[in-house]
Design an enzyme around this catalytic site. Structure first.
Site, short mmCIF file in Angstrom:
data_model
loop_
_atom_site.label_atom_id
_atom_site.label_comp_id
_atom_site.label_asym_id
_atom_site.label_seq_id
_atom_site.Cartn_x
_atom_site.Cartn_y
_atom_site.Cartn_z
N GLU A 1 8.46 -8.53 -3.29
CA GLU A 1 7.09 -8.79 -3.76
C GLU A 1 6.47 -10.05 -3.17
O GLU A 1 6.16 -11.01 -3.88
CB GLU A 1 7.05 -8.84 -5.29
CG GLU A 1 7.19 -7.47 -5.93
CD GLU A 1 6.88 -7.48 -7.43
OE1 GLU A 1 6.53 -8.53 -8.00
OE2 GLU A 1 7.00 -6.41 -8.04
N GLU B 1 10.06 -0.29 -6.70
CA GLU B 1 9.98 -0.45 -8.15
C GLU B 1 8.82 0.38 -8.69
O GLU B 1 7.73 0.39 -8.09
CB GLU B 1 9.77 -1.92 -8.55
CG GLU B 1 10.93 -2.84 -8.23
CD GLU B 1 10.66 -4.28 -8.69
OE1 GLU B 1 9.79 -4.46 -9.58
OE2 GLU B 1 11.30 -5.20 -8.17
#
Length: 492
Positions: free
Chosen positions: A226, A323
């Site tokens: 991320e 995710e």
């Protein structure tokens, strides 16, 4: 019209395929178990809070306070001792791993687990000197997380399940969230040359040599989690390029996973520019419970828009969804009418369906298990049991046979008959189709796997074919034939 169409196809192919690439895939008859681990389409799950601790998943290590792992371990060490803190961490690792129900994962059709780690775990604290976690070095030397990761990898391999090693926590943070491992207000990793050099020159090569090369079921190495959104992303681009080269020096065929920084196209452009589209996989995270826009929509609206709001440039790069969950915000549920369980089922199944069209390396649900309860719509186990996440079929899926191949070849020839087909090379179409079928059959022989990393695999297979039978203006027919095979059979 035919000339324009042909030109458009040829130009598209030329822009997607470099003239020379490093070919790492074998002939279909020689595809190994290791090849399939690294390329197959994944039905996966994250092992959240096994190593990189998150309070909301496992809170036992946060008993003395702290908003991140560094804070929590520091507080624990001060309240007790470094050895006691290390012992508590080791007990957590052992308990978590022993609680994994491998039979359940196999029955659900899981192909791989994504394992978030921090740089401080690597080599049992071997690389923390001069970095933020240096003060807790002795805790990790005592806890030995690296030993537990090796144990986990071996156990997973015994169940034919792959492991994606995810360097989730970087020094200074790729983002400012607590799952980076420390409490920070601004992510600084990408602008700290000292941090980058230590990761690129020491940490990543060690991971690749010590665990990736030696285990056939390690499917790849993720070098960041991320990344923050950055319009120019100069820091990310510099780090990614250095990291890929460092890993390739150890294992040139190991998939390297980067973050899309919430902008998928930016990184398709980047991998194309640097000729890394056959090496790099771009990770994109898909959540529909955080943004104000999603909170203002009903469950039906969010589900109905998934195919429009998720659209990776799959013709330029390979993507995975590292995710996602079945969670929708409480505000969404407040404005939603209907049976919640059925709506969650529809939402989850739609996610999987959309991923199957866009994410060539598959998906990894967040997350597997929790210290308290099952996680509800964050939990993989209840979502599989509630059929919100469909199980991957274990029986052999249907792959087209010789009669169907001949039929598709004839259909192709018939279509082009009055469009210049007499001057074309339809044999290339048949070659592509048969090559596709051979590849899918090879993958299916190992646990009913599907061909994944479509861009990389197809690009390399095309380059092999050109070396065998030569290039030409009708190579687009081979491309269409190969894709026809995937379209017909590379799904459950």
């Amino acid at each position: 019209m035919f000339d324009k169409l042909k030109s458009k196809i040829e130009n598209a192919i030329d822009s997607k395929h470099p003239h020379e690439i490093q070919i790492s895939i074998p002939d279909a008859s020689k595809v190994s178990k290791k090849d399939i681990y690294r390329y197959r389409y994944n039905y996966g799950v994250n092992l959240g809070s096994l190593f990189v601790l998150e309070n909301w998943i496992y809170d036992d290590l946060f008993g003395h306070g702290g908003g991140s792992e560094l804070d929590a371990v520091t507080s624990e060490m001060k309240a007790t001792s470094a050895s006691d803190a290390g012992r508590k961490l080791a007990q957590h690792y052992e308990s978590y791993i022993s609680s994994i129900d491998w039979a359940f994962l196999q029955n659900a059709g899981v192909t791989a687990v994504r394992v978030p780690i921090g740089y401080w775990h690597v080599g049992n604290g071997k690389f923390v000197d001069g970095l933020p976690h240096e003060s807790v070095k002795h805790v990790y030397q005592s806890a030995k997380p690296w030993d537990f990761l090796k144990q986990l990898t071996a156990t997973a391999g015994g169940h034919d399940i792959g492991v994606l090693v995810d360097l989730h926590g970087l020094p200074g943070g790729a983002n400012a969230d607590s799952h980076s491992g420390c409490t920070i207000s601004t992510a600084s990793f990408f602008h700290n040359s000292g941090y980058i050099n230590q990761v690129v020159n020491e940490i990543l090569p060690f991971i690749a040599k010590d665990i990736c090369v030696n285990n056939e079921n390690v499917i790849g190495l993720q070098i960041v989690n991320e990344s923050v959104f950055d319009n120019k992303a100069s820091g990310q681009k510099s780090y990614y390029l250095k990291a890929v080269k460092a890993i390739q020096n150890v294992d040139s065929t190991l998939p390297v996973v980067i973050s899309d920084g919430w902008w998928p196209q930016q990184w398709a452009d980047w991998v194309q520019k640097h000729g890394l589209a056959t090496t790099v996989v771009v990770d994109s995270h898909v959540y529909r419970c955080f943004s104000d826009g999603d909170k203002a929509k009903s469950a039906q609206e969010i589900t109905g828009e998934l195919s429009k709001t998720l659209n990776f440039p799959k013709d330029q790069a390979d993507y995975m969804v590292g995710e996602f969950s079945c969670v929708l915000d409480s505000k969404t549920w407040d404005m939603t009418h209907g049976d919640r369980q059925k709506l969650v089922q529809t939402f989850g199944n739609t996610e999987i369906s959309v991923f199957a069209e866009n994410a060539s390396w598959g998906w990894f649900f967040w997350t597997l298990q929790f210290e308290h309860g099952d996680g509800g719509e964050w939990g993989f186990v209840p979502m599989v049991n509630n059929s919100a996440i469909p199980k991957r079929p274990s029986g052999a899926h249907s792959i087209i046979g010789d009669n169907e191949i001949k039929m598709f070849v004839q259909q192709h020839a018939d279509y082009w008959k009055d469009k210049g087909g007499d001057h074309m090379e339809h044999w290339r179409y048949e070659d592509g189709l048969r090559s596709s079928v051979a590849d899918m059959s090879a993958f299916a022989n190992f646990k009913n796997s599907l061909v994944g990393r479509w861009y990389s695999w197809k690009t390399q297979r095309r380059q092999q074919y050109v070396k065998q039978k030569g290039d030409g203006e009708f190579m687009w027919e081979w491309e269409q034939g190969y894709q026809k095979g995937l379209d017909e059979s590379n799904h459950y």
